[in-house]
Each structure stands twice: as C-alpha cells, then as structure tokens.
Design a protein around this motif. Structure first.
Motif, PDB file in Angstrom:
ATOM      1  N   GLY A  29       0.784  -1.227   0.000  1.00 41.51           N
ATOM      2  CA  GLY A  29       0.000   0.000   0.000  1.00 41.51           C
ATOM      3  C   GLY A  29       0.814   1.275   0.000  1.00 41.51           C
ATOM      4  N   GLN A  30       2.119   1.170   0.251  1.00 44.13           N
ATOM      5  CA  GLN A  30       2.989   2.346   0.269  1.00 44.13           C
ATOM      6  C   GLN A  30       3.601   2.554  -1.121  1.00 44.13           C
ATOM      7  OE1 GLN A  30       3.291   4.143   3.380  1.00 44.13           O
ATOM      8  NE2 GLN A  30       1.605   2.712   3.748  1.00 44.13           N
ATOM      9  N   PHE A  31       3.710   3.812  -1.552  1.00 45.48           N
ATOM     10  CA  PHE A  31       4.265   4.054  -2.876  1.00 45.48           C
ATOM     11  C   PHE A  31       5.012   5.386  -2.950  1.00 45.48           C
ATOM     12  CE2 PHE A  31      -0.014   5.874  -2.960  1.00 45.48           C
ATOM     13  CZ  PHE A  31       0.156   7.099  -3.603  1.00 45.48           C
ATOM     14  N   LEU A  32       5.935   5.451  -3.897  1.00 44.17           N
ATOM     15  CA  LEU A  32       6.654   6.683  -4.203  1.00 44.17           C
ATOM     16  C   LEU A  32       5.807   7.504  -5.158  1.00 44.17           C
ATOM     17  CD1 LEU A  32       9.292   8.436  -4.198  1.00 44.17           C
ATOM     18  CD2 LEU A  32      10.004   7.077  -6.187  1.00 44.17           C
ATOM     19  N   ALA A  33       5.653   8.796  -4.859  1.00 42.50           N
ATOM     20  CA  ALA A  33       4.897   9.697  -5.723  1.00 42.50           C
ATOM     21  C   ALA A  33       5.850  10.511  -6.602  1.00 42.50           C
ATOM     22  CB  ALA A  33       4.027  10.630  -4.888  1.00 42.50           C
ATOM     23  N   GLU A  34       5.314  11.023  -7.687  1.00 38.57           N
ATOM     24  CA  GLU A  34       6.110  11.832  -8.612  1.00 38.57           C
ATOM     25  C   GLU A  34       6.377  13.234  -8.065  1.00 38.57           C
ATOM     26  OE1 GLU A  34       4.606  13.840 -12.539  1.00 38.57           O
ATOM     27  OE2 GLU A  34       5.202  11.762 -13.001  1.00 38.57           O
ATOM     28  N   GLU A  35       5.457  13.756  -7.274  1.00 36.46           N
ATOM     29  CA  GLU A  35       5.575  15.123  -6.771  1.00 36.46           C
ATOM     30  C   GLU A  35       6.759  15.274  -5.806  1.00 36.46           C
ATOM     31  OE1 GLU A  35       1.723  14.496  -8.450  1.00 36.46           O
ATOM     32  OE2 GLU A  35       2.724  13.395  -6.851  1.00 36.46           O
ATOM     33  N   ARG A  36       7.324  16.465  -5.800  1.00 41.69           N
ATOM     34  CA  ARG A  36       8.459  16.779  -4.935  1.00 41.69           C
ATOM     35  C   ARG A  36       8.220  18.111  -4.230  1.00 41.69           C
ATOM     36  NH1 ARG A  36       9.122  12.305  -6.051  1.00 41.69           N
ATOM     37  NH2 ARG A  36      10.977  11.189  -6.778  1.00 41.69           N
TER      38      ARG A  36
END
Length: 213
Positions: free
Chosen positions: A41-48
């Motif tokens: 359920g955990q993920f890396l997002a594109e936003e910074r």
C-alpha cells in the motif's frame, strides 16, 4: 535463512495529509503514482517539495503515499544539521512535541508547527515472523549486519508487528552508510543478556564501571 532480515535504506521523505497536499499543489490534485515500496500500500509519488529550515533548504524531496492523517517529515541527523532543525528521534506517527519546518510547493508554502522527526530504526514483520524470531510488537532488539569488513550491531531497533507488513528493517541514510551495504543487505536479530531487551547505554555504563554481563 528464516531469521534473515532484509535491510532497506530510507532516504529523507515526506508524508502529507490531503489538506496540506492540496494547499501545496492545488485543490483537487492527487498524488501521482510512480512505484510501489516494499510495504503493501505504500508508494513513491512523482511530486516533490522543498524543505526549508533556519539554515537553508533541501530541494526535490520525495513524497510517499498514500495520504496520512497528519503531515510528517522524516530526515537523517545529517539533514537536520544542514537545515538547522532540532533532531528528535521518534517512531513514525509520534509527532507531538517535535519541531516544524517550511514546506514549499509549486502552488504555495506551508509552515509546519510540528512533524519533523528522525525515524527510530525499526523492523516491519508479520505475527508469524515475530513468533519465529521470539520477539513482540514494540520490543527493542539488537541486529547484527552481514557486511564485508564493516559489519556492525544496531541497538534499540524497534519491532513493529502487523499482519500486512513485509519483513524488512528500515534505517536512514546515516545509519546505512555506517556499514558496507552491497547488493544483498541483511541482518539477524542478536540475542544478548539471555534474550532480554536491554539499554545499550546502560550496558556501556556498566562496562565502564567494571560490571560484566
């Protein structure tokens, strides 16, 4: 090896609540999925985002999803020194009484009153893992690493048990750089003092005073 625990190095990152995300990126926006992380359920997002402290800024800091109830910034101690933010070591989610910072996004900025932590090193595991390794939730253990000529023992590693977890130990970049982490990074729980949890600082004080356990 049933007791073999993969070690993952967690660089600085940010968890956001939805309201703070929309303030920083725009109303109605959603996190943009990039890739899954080891924990379900955990993920890396594109936003910074940019993190700003009294001494400077750190740009392009990763955001991890999904949204959380409260915004939390996780840094290594080296990061806190660069930013001029007090280092407070806590378990994830325990942010009362912690320092804040400024988060700068493409639409707006946000001044956090609290939420900046240095994450306490920890192991994610399932109840069956905990049973097999003879540990329990929130117990603190020693972990010895497998490494080429730079093996070490981590003390005060918190065990976190949940049916949805995948077995993995998480350390920050400072802790990861302390040992030679090659392609295969793992550790093993080390039973000391008859298998009982024990404070490393207390042990050091005893050794200095001549007490041998």
């Amino acid at each position: 090896m049933k007791s073999k625990i993969p070690i993952e190095i967690s660089a600085k990152h940010i968890h956001l609540c939805r309201a703070d995300f929309e303030k920083l990126f725009g109303e109605g926006r959603e996190l943009t999925f990039v890739k899954e992380l080891s924990q379900p359920g955990q993920f890396l997002a594109e936003e910074r985002l940019t993190i700003e402290g009294p001494r400077g800024q750190m740009e392009h800091v990763a955001i991890l999803g999904p949204f959380r109830k409260e915004t939390q910034v996780e840094l290594a101690i080296t990061d806190t020194r660069k930013l001029g933010i007090e280092k407070v070591i806590r378990q994830s989610g325990d942010i009362e009484g912690t320092p804040g910072c400024r988060l700068i996004g493409p639409k707006d900025s946000l001044d956090l009153e609290k939420g900046v932590i240095v994450a306490k090193r920890h192991i994610h595991m399932t109840p069956s893992d905990a049973y097999r390794m003879h540990v329990k939730d929130n117990e603190e253990v020693f972990v010895i690493t497998q490494s080429y000529e730079r093996a070490l023992i981590y003390a005060n590693v918190v065990v976190r048990v949940h049916p949805d977890f995948v077995l993995a130990m998480h350390v920050d970049t400072d802790e990861g750089n302390a040992f030679d982490h090659g392609e295969e990074q793992y550790g093993v729980i080390l039973k000391l003092f008859d298998g009982n949890a024990y404070s490393l600082s207390d042990w050091a004080d005893e050794l200095l005073s001549g007490i041998q356990r």
